[in-house]
Design a protein around this motif. Structure first.
Motif, mmCIF file in Angstrom:
data_model
loop_
_atom_site.group_PDB
_atom_site.id
_atom_site.type_symbol
_atom_site.label_atom_id
_atom_site.label_comp_id
_atom_site.label_asym_id
_atom_site.label_seq_id
_atom_site.Cartn_x
_atom_site.Cartn_y
_atom_site.Cartn_z
ATOM 1 N N PHE A 1 8.395 -12.300 13.436
ATOM 2 C CA PHE A 1 8.973 -10.987 13.149
ATOM 3 C C PHE A 1 10.401 -11.101 12.614
ATOM 4 O O PHE A 1 10.847 -10.268 11.838
ATOM 5 N N GLU A 2 11.102 -12.166 13.056
ATOM 6 C CA GLU A 2 12.451 -12.414 12.500
ATOM 7 C C GLU A 2 12.346 -12.653 10.993
ATOM 8 O O GLU A 2 13.168 -12.164 10.213
ATOM 9 N N ASP B 1 7.636 -13.797 18.148
ATOM 10 C CA ASP B 1 8.910 -13.146 17.827
ATOM 11 C C ASP B 1 9.580 -13.770 16.603
ATOM 12 O O ASP B 1 10.212 -13.077 15.801
ATOM 13 N N TYR C 1 6.336 -1.895 7.406
ATOM 14 C CA TYR C 1 5.179 -2.792 7.416
ATOM 15 C C TYR C 1 4.261 -2.542 8.605
ATOM 16 O O TYR C 1 4.674 -2.020 9.636
ATOM 17 N N LEU C 2 3.005 -2.924 8.398
ATOM 18 C CA LEU C 2 2.005 -2.933 9.466
ATOM 19 C C LEU C 2 1.533 -4.374 9.612
ATOM 20 O O LEU C 2 1.351 -5.066 8.606
ATOM 21 N N ILE D 1 -6.545 5.139 7.398
ATOM 22 C CA ILE D 1 -5.719 4.299 6.524
ATOM 23 C C ILE D 1 -6.529 3.178 5.874
ATOM 24 O O ILE D 1 -6.173 2.678 4.803
ATOM 25 N N GLU E 1 15.243 -7.222 4.578
ATOM 26 C CA GLU E 1 16.620 -7.161 4.059
ATOM 27 C C GLU E 1 16.643 -7.545 2.582
ATOM 28 O O GLU E 1 17.364 -6.952 1.779
ATOM 29 N N PHE F 1 0.850 -1.184 0.000
ATOM 30 C CA PHE F 1 0.000 0.000 0.000
ATOM 31 C C PHE F 1 0.895 1.246 0.000
ATOM 32 O O PHE F 1 2.116 1.137 -0.041
ATOM 33 N N GLY G 1 16.871 -1.553 -3.286
ATOM 34 C CA GLY G 1 17.508 -0.380 -2.683
ATOM 35 C C GLY G 1 16.540 0.396 -1.802
ATOM 36 O O GLY G 1 16.938 1.361 -1.161
ATOM 37 N N PHE H 1 -1.346 -6.924 11.565
ATOM 38 C CA PHE H 1 -2.557 -7.032 12.381
ATOM 39 C C PHE H 1 -3.020 -8.476 12.433
ATOM 40 O O PHE H 1 -2.968 -9.188 11.425
ATOM 41 N N SER H 2 -3.503 -8.885 13.603
ATOM 42 C CA SER H 2 -4.274 -10.118 13.649
ATOM 43 C C SER H 2 -5.657 -9.760 13.105
ATOM 44 O O SER H 2 -6.000 -8.568 13.008
ATOM 45 N N GLN I 1 15.206 -4.776 0.405
ATOM 46 C CA GLN I 1 16.186 -3.693 0.247
ATOM 47 C C GLN I 1 17.287 -4.100 -0.740
ATOM 48 O O GLN I 1 17.750 -3.287 -1.544
ATOM 49 N N ALA I 2 17.693 -5.375 -0.678
ATOM 50 C CA ALA I 2 18.733 -5.837 -1.610
ATOM 51 C C ALA I 2 18.204 -5.854 -3.052
ATOM 52 O O ALA I 2 18.934 -5.533 -3.989
ATOM 53 N N ASP J 1 5.727 -0.116 1.491
ATOM 54 C CA ASP J 1 4.861 -0.384 2.641
ATOM 55 C C ASP J 1 4.077 -1.670 2.436
ATOM 56 O O ASP J 1 3.373 -1.815 1.430
ATOM 57 N N GLY K 1 11.812 -9.476 9.243
ATOM 58 C CA GLY K 1 13.074 -8.728 9.198
ATOM 59 C C GLY K 1 13.934 -9.206 8.035
ATOM 60 O O GLY K 1 14.533 -8.392 7.320
#
Lengths: 212, 131
Positions: free
Chosen positions: A142-143, A139, A162-163, A180, A150, A113, A157, A165-166, A153-154, A128, A146
């Motif tokens: 979320f790893e 957790d 991010y958002l 939103i 990466e 979005f 660039g 939600f359950s 981005q690779a 986004d 993450g």
């Protein structure tokens, strides 16, 4: 990179504006049509760019009643590169979808979005992502996000934001009429799972709130 | 993975200790803000992010003698990764919550706030262990 005009990353000159237009169709186009659809450049500038590419054989020019008709020469050795670069936005979205499909704790829905979805992003804009999961993630999940960030981005660039939600949290967001939600409904691009409209309806129905 | 340039600034050990004290203070304030829900969740998460960034500066001061010099929190994560990948991952998850507070007043849940405070505590503790 600028995923709205991905070819511009490779070719900063006006030639990329011409190629973006010609890569979008298999038909021939007049200079006037190219000029109308090109995201930038004056008509004389675009004409010069077309002439250059005709000289190199990447674009063919066929005489017509009024001037020439131009077409991307899809047999040219560089045509695949041009088409591949022009499809970069769709390719990135598909890659994100593939990565998400391999995640543990599968999201119900993932979409892009914001400015990328609206084709208004610049070279350093965030990409986004909206994630909706059946239950709150742990957790470890979320790893994984993450690592996806990466990779994004690779690939581009651009940083990934991010958002998450359950389904129940999403119902709360809809119920509180957060602005939103309208933005998601207007322009998000789904890369995994059903469209956001269905997900919002399901979330709202599960807790008995009304949808926008 | 860092396709972009990261600008660094030298930082002495005593400046690093100063950043650690700031981090502790941010954390203290973030914890006070946890008593309220609603829009206050954004405040608690925002301050927890600041605690995490300051703690990261202190950790980098102790280990590298330099810290990230810009405004891009993602770049700060990449610098911390040079010291400790696990701590960088915690900072990454913390700063990743910032968009939620930009996009709306009530998008973050008490669960998100608890995650943020936990990550900030761990980063501040790591800073205290090092400097």
């Amino acid at each position: 990179m600028d995923l709205t005009s991905p070819l511009r990353t490779l070719i900063p000159s006006l030639d990329s504006a011409v190629l973006e237009v010609l890569a979008g169709t298999e038909s021939s186009m007049s200079l006037a049509q190219v000029s109308k659809l090109a995201p930038r450049g004056s008509r004389p500038g675009l004409a010069l760019a077309l002439d250059r590419m005709v000289e190199h054989g990447l674009v063919t020019a066929t005489p017509a009643n009024r001037g020439e008709m131009y077409r991307l020469n899809r047999d040219h050795i560089l045509a695949d590169s041009v088409l591949s670069a022009a499809r970069a936005r769709a390719t990135i979205f598909a890659r994100i979808g593939e990565q998400v499909a391999d995640m543990d704790q599968q999201p119900l829905h993932v979409s892009v979005f914001g400015s990328f979805a609206r084709r208004e992003a610049g070279p350093v804009s965030d990409i986004d992502l909206l994630f909706v999961l059946p239950d709150p993630p742990d957790d470890e999940w979320f790893e994984q996000v993450g690592r996806l960030g990466e990779q994004v981005q690779a690939w581009t660039g651009n940083p990934m934001a991010y958002l998450v939600f359950s389904l129940a949290d999403l119902a709360g967001v809809v119920d509180r009429q957060e602005p939103i939600v309208e933005s998601w409904l207007a322009d998000c691009v789904t890369v995994h799972g059903p469209p956001i409209e269905s997900v919002i309806q399901d979330a709202a129905a599960s807790v008995g709130v009304s949808t926008p | 993975m860092s396709p972009t340039r990261v600008s660094l600034r030298p930082i002495t050990r005593s400046e690093g200790a100063g950043r650690r004290r700031i981090a502790e203070k941010y954390l203290e304030v973030a914890e006070i803000a946890t008593t309220e829900d609603g829009a206050a969740i954004n405040v608690a998460v925002g301050i927890a992010v600041l605690a995490g960034i300051a703690a990261s500066d202190a950790i980098c001061a102790a280990a590298l003698g330099e810290r990230y010099a810009g405004q891009d929190h993602a770049a700060a994560v990449r610098v911390l990764k040079r010291v400790d990948a696990q701590l960088a991952s915690k900072l990454g998850r913390l700063v990743d919550m910032k968009p939620s507070s930009h996009y709306g007043d009530t998008l973050l849940t008490p669960r998100d706030r608890d995650r943020a405070i936990k990550a900030a505590r761990e980063l501040v503790q790591a800073a205290k262990d090092r400097i």
